[in-house]
Enzyme design. Structure first.
Site, PDB file in Angstrom:
ATOM      1  N   PRO A 261       1.207  -1.254  -0.391  1.00 15.46           N
ATOM      2  CA  PRO A 261      -0.222   0.010   0.002  1.00 15.46           C
ATOM      3  C   PRO A 261       0.714   1.597  -0.059  1.00 15.46           C
ATOM      4  O   PRO A 261       1.900   1.496   0.438  1.00 15.46           O
ATOM      5  CB  PRO A 261      -0.726  -0.535   1.087  1.00 15.46           C
ATOM      6  N   CYS A 262       0.457   1.660  -0.908  1.00 16.67           N
ATOM      7  CA  CYS A 262       0.781   3.359  -1.186  1.00 16.67           C
ATOM      8  C   CYS A 262       0.724   4.243   0.152  1.00 16.67           C
ATOM      9  O   CYS A 262       1.367   5.687  -0.418  1.00 16.67           O
ATOM     10  CB  CYS A 262       1.587   3.720  -2.782  1.00 16.67           C
ATOM     11  N   GLN A 263      -0.316   4.774   0.687  1.00 19.96           N
ATOM     12  CA  GLN A 263      -0.567   5.930   1.218  1.00 19.96           C
ATOM     13  C   GLN A 263       0.751   6.163   2.318  1.00 19.96           C
ATOM     14  O   GLN A 263       0.839   7.441   2.497  1.00 19.96           O
ATOM     15  CB  GLN A 263      -1.657   5.284   2.556  1.00 19.96           C
TER      16      GLN A 263
ATOM     17  N   TYR B 270       4.217   5.886   1.718  1.00 18.62           N
ATOM     18  CA  TYR B 270       5.225   7.116   0.232  1.00 18.62           C
ATOM     19  C   TYR B 270       3.940   7.957  -0.063  1.00 18.62           C
ATOM     20  O   TYR B 270       5.503   8.707  -0.656  1.00 18.62           O
ATOM     21  CB  TYR B 270       5.626   5.895  -0.408  1.00 18.62           C
ATOM     22  N   SER B 271       3.242   8.479  -0.361  1.00 19.22           N
ATOM     23  CA  SER B 271       2.906   8.910  -0.773  1.00 19.22           C
ATOM     24  C   SER B 271       2.769  10.583  -0.438  1.00 19.22           C
ATOM     25  O   SER B 271       2.674  10.670   0.294  1.00 19.22           O
ATOM     26  CB  SER B 271       1.177   8.548  -0.960  1.00 19.22           C
TER      27      SER B 271
END
Length: 411
Positions: free
Chosen positions: A119-121, A123-124
């Site tokens: 899940p990229c949250q 790193y976003s």
């Protein structure tokens, strides 16, 4: 017949990355995903592929038409295929269970590739901006460690690790350094590039960091991807055959096409042989938003100018904040590629307004899926909200297929 290359998909989501690999001729051994609705979508798509291979695709079409239930659909395929989708969060506690389960599915096969993106949250850039600690204490920062454990366990020839460009700057690049170090210690060499979905034939400007690695004992390298800008446009080539709708209209079930296919829909495999699609359903909007949509579309289509929320007539401004997020209403580009589809589309459609002012609405589930290059017979389970979220989080299918084809060449 040549044996198909096998892969495991981690943090699989609704299966955009996986669909691309299947189209390139790979065979999935297992999918692991923590979200139940996305897992149900994966199971339904697994049923599609099984029935298609066994000349029983009519059974799947009967499900899309509402003639049989989801349980009936799933009952038509081998239990081990349904069980190959694990609805499990990947963590230190679940690794032993997952390894035991996947070991049985692997059997005597060789795992050729591991794919997936945590899940990229965490790193976003947007996620870090919203969090007072800049996501520094988010446990999702460390999910890469479990990904590496799968590399150690199954020793694939190559792997594909997908994430948002924000991973490059997260913790001043510290997380990326940790990922590279852990992967190298596990016996792999790797490289990273920022790739754009539009260069793979997707009608969307969507940049993603694609890390590709290979076992150190193999003479492999990062593939060479050509950069080709798409020659097609959203309204004319992607949306033109779908029924025209007003806000709140459309069907969760079948919708029949209103015109012939287009060269782009054929070439991309989005229109793929059946005479209908599903989930072409639009949100209902209030009068205030619809008035803003009209202003936004007219400005964009006629003047190529994006709407600034702060410049709206005062009676239409309902948010106190008029200094940041002034682009919260955005029209999908009618004569080129769309801006990036993200999971926030599940909350409202203001950032994805349909470019035809006569329709005056935000885009439907099917239109969002097409922007992500999902084929028209791909069905997203549960509800409109969960479908939008699954689509926004996905890797575009054509991008995944392009990556998979290069990996296949190398192996």
């Amino acid at each position: 017949m040549k044996t198909k290359l096998k892969y495991i998909d981690l943090f699989a989501g609704a299966g955009g990355l996986s669909e691309g690999f299947i189209r390139a001729g790979f065979d999935p051994i297992a999918h692991v995903e923590m979200n139940k609705d996305a897992c149900d979508t994966l199971k339904t798509r697994t049923a599609f592929h099984y029935l298609k291979e066994n000349n029983s695709i009519e059974v799947y079409h009967n499900y899309l038409k509402g003639i049989i239930s989801r349980e009936e659909l799933w009952s038509k395929i081998p239990t081990e295929l349904i069980n190959s989708v694990s609805n499990t969060e990947i963590s230190a506690e679940t690794l032993p269970f997952l390894f035991e389960k996947i070991d049985k599915q692997v059997g005597k096969s060789q795992v050729d590739v591991v794919i997936g993106g945590p899940p990229c949250q965490a790193y976003s850039v947007a996620g870090r901006a919203r969090d007072p600690n800049g996501m520094s204490d988010d446990p999702r920062n460390h999910l890469y460690k479990y990904y590496v454990e799968f590399l150690k366990r199954y020793n694939p020839k190559m792997f594909v690790f997908e994430n948002v460009p924000g991973i490059l700057s997260a913790n001043n690049g510290g997380y990326l350094d940790l990922i590279f170090k852990a992967v190298r210690e596990a016996g792999y060499e790797l490289d990273k590039k920022v790739l754009n979905a539009k260069n793979f034939g997707v009608l969307q400007d969507r940049k993603r960091v694609i890390i590709i690695g290979w076992r150190k004992d193999l003479n492999l390298k990062y593939p060479n991807f050509e950069e080709k800008d798409p020659q097609y446009a959203i309204l004319k080539d992607l949306f033109s055959d779908l029924p025209k709708l007003q806000n709140g209209e459309g069907a969760w079930g079948i919708s029949h096409y209103t015109s012939k296919t287009t060269p782009y829909l054929e070439k991309s495999g989005i229109r793929n042989g059946i005479e209908f699609t599903t989930q072409h359903i639009a949100r209902r909007n209030n009068d205030n938003d619809l008035e803003i949509y009209k202003i936004a579309v007219n400005q964009w289509v006629n003047e190529k100018r994006r709407l600034n929320y702060a410049h709206l007539p005062e009676r239409l401004i309902k948010h106190n904040n008029t200094t940041s997020f002034t682009n919260r209403f955005q029209v999908v580009n009618h004569d080129g590629v769309s801006h990036t589809v993200v999971a926030h589309i599940c909350a409202d459609g203001h950032y994805y307004i349909h470019p035809d002012v006569k329709q005056n609405r935000s885009i439907t589930v099917r239109e969002a899926a097409r922007i992500q290059s999902f084929p028209d017979d791909y069905f997203f389970e549960k509800s409109r909200t969960t479908a939008f979220k699954q689509i926004g989080n996905a890797v575009p299918v054509l991008m995944a297929e392009g990556i998979a084809n290069k990996i296949k060449e190398l192996i």
